[in-house]
Design a protein around this motif. Structure first.
Motif, mmCIF file in Angstrom:
data_model
loop_
_atom_site.group_PDB
_atom_site.id
_atom_site.type_symbol
_atom_site.label_atom_id
_atom_site.label_comp_id
_atom_site.label_asym_id
_atom_site.label_seq_id
_atom_site.Cartn_x
_atom_site.Cartn_y
_atom_site.Cartn_z
ATOM 1 N N LEU A 1 30.874 48.342 40.819
ATOM 2 C CA LEU A 1 32.092 48.150 41.600
ATOM 3 C C LEU A 1 32.631 46.751 41.313
ATOM 4 O O LEU A 1 31.896 45.760 41.385
ATOM 5 C CB LEU A 1 31.790 48.289 43.101
ATOM 6 N N GLN B 1 35.494 43.894 42.324
ATOM 7 C CA GLN B 1 36.456 43.466 43.347
ATOM 8 C C GLN B 1 37.045 42.115 42.941
ATOM 9 O O GLN B 1 36.329 41.233 42.451
ATOM 10 C CB GLN B 1 35.778 43.357 44.712
ATOM 11 N N THR B 2 38.345 41.995 43.155
ATOM 12 C CA THR B 2 39.039 40.732 42.851
ATOM 13 C C THR B 2 39.721 40.241 44.115
ATOM 14 O O THR B 2 40.159 41.029 44.962
ATOM 15 C CB THR B 2 40.076 40.940 41.734
ATOM 16 N N ARG B 3 39.792 38.912 44.205
ATOM 17 C CA ARG B 3 40.449 38.283 45.363
ATOM 18 C C ARG B 3 41.156 37.020 44.866
ATOM 19 O O ARG B 3 40.507 36.097 44.381
ATOM 20 C CB ARG B 3 39.433 37.950 46.450
ATOM 21 N N GLU C 1 44.049 41.371 47.054
ATOM 22 C CA GLU C 1 42.753 41.940 46.700
ATOM 23 C C GLU C 1 42.945 43.189 45.837
ATOM 24 O O GLU C 1 43.941 43.907 45.978
ATOM 25 C CB GLU C 1 41.942 42.300 47.950
ATOM 26 N N SER D 1 40.553 46.296 43.380
ATOM 27 C CA SER D 1 39.233 46.861 43.080
ATOM 28 C C SER D 1 39.349 47.827 41.908
ATOM 29 O O SER D 1 40.430 48.340 41.589
ATOM 30 C CB SER D 1 38.640 47.584 44.292
ATOM 31 N N THR E 1 24.890 41.776 44.222
ATOM 32 C CA THR E 1 26.264 41.282 44.093
ATOM 33 C C THR E 1 26.251 39.967 43.321
ATOM 34 O O THR E 1 25.392 39.109 43.552
ATOM 35 C CB THR E 1 26.901 41.076 45.470
ATOM 36 N N HIS F 1 35.751 54.436 41.924
ATOM 37 C CA HIS F 1 35.874 54.162 43.360
ATOM 38 C C HIS F 1 37.328 54.356 43.785
ATOM 39 O O HIS F 1 37.991 53.411 44.229
ATOM 40 C CB HIS F 1 35.408 52.738 43.655
ATOM 41 N N GLY G 1 39.119 53.166 47.303
ATOM 42 C CA GLY G 1 38.028 52.568 48.063
ATOM 43 C C GLY G 1 36.868 53.503 48.354
ATOM 44 O O GLY G 1 35.908 53.097 49.023
ATOM 45 N N THR H 1 33.812 54.700 47.229
ATOM 46 C CA THR H 1 32.895 54.287 46.169
ATOM 47 C C THR H 1 32.072 55.450 45.613
ATOM 48 O O THR H 1 31.761 56.413 46.312
ATOM 49 C CB THR H 1 31.935 53.206 46.687
ATOM 50 N N GLY I 1 41.400 52.480 41.685
ATOM 51 C CA GLY I 1 39.972 52.344 41.952
ATOM 52 C C GLY I 1 39.145 53.045 40.897
ATOM 53 O O GLY I 1 37.967 52.729 40.710
#
Length: 309
Positions: free
Chosen positions: A123, A125-127, A136, A138, A172, A218, A221, A223, A259
């Motif tokens: 998975l 994820q970017t922020r 954000e 994903s 993570t 995903h 969202g 997953t 996703g």
């Protein structure tokens, strides 16, 4: 007077061992009686004695063979029953039922594909802060090397300075973009921390139109989701954001949504045959309407250092 004298008396006594003569004196004796004819058994033995020995052995052999054949004919097991059309129909029906039972017990192709890719799925994820606003995003990726290199779509991480990857075991780690291929919308990421066990995916070869494929990612969202479809066409060209043109894509009808980008496209053995890159929607919305696209692994794998396929 003349004197008459009596004739001499004849001695009728028979000396021992002498044959008594019967009849009148002066007559020839009766002939000896002929011996009785031989019996039937005697005649048979005489005839049999004249038969050559080799004939006897031939007769014995013939008798033995006849005895063996007779014994086999009496004691052999019964032969198979006569096959009827009903027997054939029943056998065919049983075969169909057994095959149906075997198919029902066997895992589905999608189940095999998902179980194979699950340890390698990532998975992403970017922020980032853009114009004072927090943004954000994903997407998905897949581990392709033992060093933990993650293969994904470039647009998932393009321009981001804060990238986090989550491995299948829950580990993570921050990650950085290692390589970029804008012409094929492919990028690789290098995580700073790896899980205890790194499980690279198995890369497959080319696919044919009509072949079953599975997209894992995903979407929205949700997953670790799998969708199924087939290869609809090959060598497609589409335009994406930034007026970029992507060529030689695999067109699929497996559902892909935001996703899914960067996630693996799998064959039924769970081998990666492409990286999901986008979808087609005539309304310009990021929702799936039945057409998705993936970069062939022969192109995508090159960004991770894999040899051409």
């Amino acid at each position: 007077m003349a004197r008459v004298t009596a004739p001499p008396a004849i001695d009728t006594a028979v000396a021992p061992g002498a044959r008594r003569l019967l009849g009148v004196p002066g007559r020839a004796p009766d002939p000896e009686p002929e011996p009785p004819p031989p019996s039937r058994w005697t005649r048979l033995r005489t005839r049999l004695a004249r038969v050559p020995r080799r004939v006897w052995w031939g007769l014995v052999t013939l008798v033995v063979i006849v005895a063996l054949v007779s014994t086999y004919a009496v004691t052999r097991p019964p032969g198979p029953p006569v096959l009827t059309q009903r027997d054939v129909d029943t056998s065919v029906q049983r075969g169909i039922e057994k095959q149906a039972e075997a198919d029902a017990a066997a895992p589905a192709d999608g189940s095999v594909a998902h179980a194979t890719i699950a340890p390698s799925l990532v998975l992403i994820q970017t922020r980032d802060t853009v114009a004072g606003e927090q943004q954000e995003g994903s997407g998905a990726g897949v581990v392709v090397n033992e060093d933990g290199t993650v293969l994904t779509a470039l647009h998932v991480v393009d321009g981001s300075t804060n990238i986090t990857v989550t491995f299948a075991d829950g580990t993570t780690s921050p990650a950085k973009v290692a390589t970029e291929k804008p012409e094929s919308d492919i990028a690789t990421l290098t995580p700073s921390k790896l899980p205890e066990t790194v499980v690279p995916a198995v890369l497959g070869g080319g696919v044919a139109v009509g072949a079953p494929v599975f997209a894992v990612g995903h979407p929205l969202g949700l997953t670790d989701s799998l969708s199924a479809g087939v290869v609809s066409a090959l060598d497609r060209t589409v335009r994406v954001e930034g007026d970029r043109k992507l060529e030689h894509l695999i067109q699929i009808d497996a559902a892909v949504n935001p996703g899914n980008s960067g996630g693996p496209l799998l064959n039924k053995a769970g081998q990666v045959v492409g990286i999901v890159t986008g979808l087609a929607n005539p309304t310009d919305q990021s929702l799936f309407v039945g057409i998705g696209f993936a970069v062939p692994i022969a192109t995508a794998g090159g960004a991770a250092g894999s040899p051409p396929r």
